[in-house]
Design a protein around this motif. Structure first.
Motif, PDB file in Angstrom:
ATOM      1  N   PRO A   1       0.635  -1.168  -0.137  1.00 49.44           N
ATOM      2  CA  PRO A   1      -0.365   0.071   0.089  1.00 49.44           C
ATOM      3  C   PRO A   1       0.834   1.285   0.294  1.00 49.44           C
ATOM      4  O   PRO A   1       1.933   1.339   0.327  1.00 49.44           O
ATOM      5  CB  PRO A   1      -0.760  -0.024   1.124  1.00 49.44           C
ATOM      6  CG  PRO A   1      -0.584  -1.364   1.927  1.00 49.44           C
ATOM      7  CD  PRO A   1       0.476  -1.674   0.824  1.00 49.44           C
TER       8      PRO A   1
ATOM      9  N   ILE B   1      -7.484  -6.314   3.010  1.00 49.33           N
ATOM     10  CA  ILE B   1      -8.053  -5.029   3.398  1.00 49.33           C
ATOM     11  C   ILE B   1      -9.192  -4.737   3.064  1.00 49.33           C
ATOM     12  O   ILE B   1     -10.448  -4.273   3.272  1.00 49.33           O
ATOM     13  CB  ILE B   1      -7.123  -4.430   2.041  1.00 49.33           C
ATOM     14  CG1 ILE B   1      -5.868  -4.339   1.678  1.00 49.33           C
ATOM     15  CG2 ILE B   1      -8.413  -3.452   1.039  1.00 49.33           C
ATOM     16  CD1 ILE B   1      -4.950  -3.970   0.217  1.00 49.33           C
TER      17      ILE B   1
ATOM     18  N   ASN C   1     -12.064  -3.187   5.380  1.00 55.00           N
ATOM     19  CA  ASN C   1     -13.678  -1.982   4.664  1.00 55.00           C
ATOM     20  C   ASN C   1     -14.454  -2.963   4.898  1.00 55.00           C
ATOM     21  O   ASN C   1     -15.345  -2.139   4.411  1.00 55.00           O
ATOM     22  CB  ASN C   1     -12.846  -1.509   3.591  1.00 55.00           C
ATOM     23  CG  ASN C   1     -11.721  -0.599   3.444  1.00 55.00           C
ATOM     24  OD1 ASN C   1     -11.273   0.477   3.191  1.00 55.00           O
ATOM     25  ND2 ASN C   1     -10.081  -1.157   3.306  1.00 55.00           N
TER      26      ASN C   1
ATOM     27  N   TRP D   1      -3.991  -1.619  -7.836  1.00 48.16           N
ATOM     28  CA  TRP D   1      -4.324  -1.315  -6.933  1.00 48.16           C
ATOM     29  C   TRP D   1      -5.238  -2.142  -6.729  1.00 48.16           C
ATOM     30  O   TRP D   1      -6.194  -2.730  -7.593  1.00 48.16           O
ATOM     31  CB  TRP D   1      -5.217   0.182  -8.226  1.00 48.16           C
ATOM     32  CG  TRP D   1      -6.401   1.213  -7.732  1.00 48.16           C
ATOM     33  CD1 TRP D   1      -6.596   1.839  -6.654  1.00 48.16           C
ATOM     34  CD2 TRP D   1      -7.042   1.482  -8.937  1.00 48.16           C
ATOM     35  NE1 TRP D   1      -8.044   2.051  -6.449  1.00 48.16           N
ATOM     36  CE2 TRP D   1      -8.147   2.489  -8.028  1.00 48.16           C
ATOM     37  CE3 TRP D   1      -7.435   2.409 -10.390  1.00 48.16           C
ATOM     38  CZ2 TRP D   1      -8.974   3.146  -8.304  1.00 48.16           C
ATOM     39  CZ3 TRP D   1      -8.194   2.809 -10.724  1.00 48.16           C
ATOM     40  CH2 TRP D   1      -8.954   3.335  -9.884  1.00 48.16           C
TER      41      TRP D   1
ATOM     42  N   LYS E   1      -7.319   0.868  -1.987  1.00 44.09           N
ATOM     43  CA  LYS E   1      -5.562   0.739  -2.260  1.00 44.09           C
ATOM     44  C   LYS E   1      -5.133   0.798  -3.250  1.00 44.09           C
ATOM     45  O   LYS E   1      -5.866   0.386  -4.615  1.00 44.09           O
ATOM     46  CB  LYS E   1      -5.336  -0.280  -1.304  1.00 44.09           C
ATOM     47  CG  LYS E   1      -5.336  -0.042   0.543  1.00 44.09           C
ATOM     48  CD  LYS E   1      -5.075   0.704   1.173  1.00 44.09           C
ATOM     49  CE  LYS E   1      -5.851   0.789   2.602  1.00 44.09           C
ATOM     50  NZ  LYS E   1      -4.614   1.334   3.394  1.00 44.09           N
TER      51      LYS E   1
ATOM     52  N   SER F   1      -0.972   0.910  -4.929  1.00 44.28           N
ATOM     53  CA  SER F   1       0.333   0.349  -4.755  1.00 44.28           C
ATOM     54  C   SER F   1       1.064   1.703  -4.071  1.00 44.28           C
ATOM     55  O   SER F   1       1.335   2.709  -5.384  1.00 44.28           O
ATOM     56  CB  SER F   1       0.806  -0.447  -5.424  1.00 44.28           C
ATOM     57  OG  SER F   1       2.033  -0.471  -5.112  1.00 44.28           O
TER      58      SER F   1
END
Length: 467
Positions: free
Chosen positions: A402, A414, A418, A439, A444, A446
């Motif tokens: 990330p 992730i 979320n 991505w 998120k 990179s």
């Protein structure tokens, strides 16, 4: 009687000037009375008429005599008559449903066909005040709620109208006699072999003789009062629906806060959600509604199967209602070579199987670019990409570095962080440059391909949420 009917029509705004009205004409007293009343008022209402008759082939010669009667009546009035013959017993056996259900399906399919082919605006159906009373009594015996007490509505779907719902069966029979209409009589309606016939022939006369001689009028008044309350609650629940529910490509997400509203509103909100996903609420009962409420009180990740291939899932307190997927998620992958993108500059892709479509565009670095303008638009250093751009769904063991972090993080974590529902995780695109995930769309990006002051060429990727 004409005054009573025309006032009822106007009160409920059933017909407007210029409408073409198709009368569902069986040949029995109710439908014959309906057609004749509308015919006598056609100039005052400004309408043109037609009739539709289905021969169910259930009563031998009587079925064909009904058909002949209908044809002669329409001919004498100078109105078009549309007739269809269907073997209802064969249809019921083929679909494994009752003859009554098969007959209803056949009639409404035929009405729809005639509307489409002949340009009719409304279909008039001959339900009367006694039908209303019988319907309410039958629903009371099944333990109905306020919606069931509304009974038969004067208008359905802005197409099907019931102009003589305000008239009793006795009034209809008197009208037929005084106008020498001589309607056909279905003898099975005089036999106490069906539940409705028992209510009609035994229960209502018993109540009239022993409790209330005006029981039909009383039950119709109950339906009217219930309808007033029901419409108010429906309107309030619709407001709650638009506040708490999100419609997304055939799926409904009910926000957890909705489950704190009054139960009367919540149950309707859930029913409306089911209708959005399923297209119908047939086969759904109140127990299914309460199953969803109990699901919301449980743990995240749990789900329940519902009728009509519907599944409800608890996602961190939100409830997601969608069509059940019977196959395991297949691997989805779209590959764009850097060479092809160099030649086209802009690439548009339809991402079947994922939640979005995508537009890729190569451009020179511009300090005016807002790198954080949208969660669905991101910018990457194009020159750091060696060979290809891959857009795919998740795989076991996927990781990303990330932005701003030195280490990697699992894609699974992730999603959990979320609160992405399990049912949606396989549909969220991952953008990969060569062998690196760059991505997790909407979540998120990179650190490996970030844009900085030394970047010369930028790859803009814009995802478009599919309706």
């Amino acid at each position: 009687m004409n005054d009573k009917v025309i006032n009822f029509i106007r009160e409920h705004h059933m017909i407007k000037n210029g409408d073409k009205v198709l009368v569902a004409l069986s040949g029995g007293p109710d439908s014959v009375c309906l057609l004749h009343v509308l015919y006598m008022m056609r100039h005052e209402l400004g309408i043109t008429l037609g009739a539709a008759h289905i021969n169910h082939l259930l009563r031998g010669d009587d079925s064909f005599e009904d058909e002949s009667y209908v044809e002669k009546m329409c001919s004498s009035l100078g109105i078009p008559c549309f007739i269809k013959r269907i073997n209802i017993e064969s249809m019921a056996k083929e679909k494994s449903i009752s003859s009554e259900m098969a007959g209803r399906e056949a009639r409404y399919e035929f009405f729809s066909q005639v509307i489409k082919e002949e340009g009719f605006d409304k279909v008039a159906i001959a339900h009367n005040a006694n039908d209303q009373a019988e319907t309410i009594l039958m629903r009371v015996m099944r333990g109905t709620g306020i919606d069931g007490l509304v009974g038969i509505k004067p208008i359905r779907d802005e197409i099907y109208i019931r102009p003589i719902l305000c008239i009793t069966r006795e009034e209809i029979e008197d009208y037929c006699v005084s106008n020498n209409l001589n309607p056909r009589i279905d003898r099975t309606n005089l036999e106490s072999i069906y539940s409705r016939n028992k209510v009609r022939l035994e229960m209502i006369p018993f109540i009239k003789n022993n409790f209330n001689k005006d029981i039909v009028e009383s039950l119709n008044r109950l339906a009217l009062l219930a309808n007033i309350d029901s419409e108010y609650i429906d309107k309030s629940s619709e407001d709650m629906y638009f506040k708490f529910c999100k419609e997304k490509a055939g799926t409904i997400i009910i926000n957890k806060d909705a489950f704190h509203i009054h139960e009367a509103l919540l149950t309707r909100l859930i029913r409306k959600s089911i209708f959005y996903v399923s297209g119908a609420t047939y086969n759904f009962e109140m127990k299914h509604i309460y199953d969803i409420i109990l699901l919301q009180e449980g743990k995240t990740g749990k789900n329940i199967n519902l009728p009509n291939n519907i599944v409800a899932e608890n996602s961190y307190g939100d409830i997601i209602i969608s069509i059940r997927k019977f196959e395991e998620c297949k691997s989805i992958e779209f590959i764009i070579s850097k060479q092809d993108l160099d030649e086209k500059i802009v690439e548009n892709l339809r991402l079947n199987g994922l939640m979005y479509d995508v537009v890729l565009q190569v451009r020179q670095n511009d300090t005016k670019i807002d790198l954080n303008s949208s969660d669905l638009i991101k910018y990457f250093d194009y020159d750091k990409i060696k060979q290809k751009i891959i857009i795919r769904n998740r795989k076991n063991g996927d990781k990303i570095k990330p932005l701003g972090m030195t280490g990697t993080k699992k894609i699974k974590d992730i999603f959990i962080d979320n609160k992405v529902p399990n049912s949606l995780r396989d549909e969220i695109p991952l953008v990969c440059f060569d062998n690196h995930i760059s991505w997790v769309v909407g979540l998120k990006i990179s650190d490996l391909f970030k844009v900085n002051k030394n970047t010369k060429n930028i790859l803009q990727i814009r995802f478009i949420e599919r309706e």
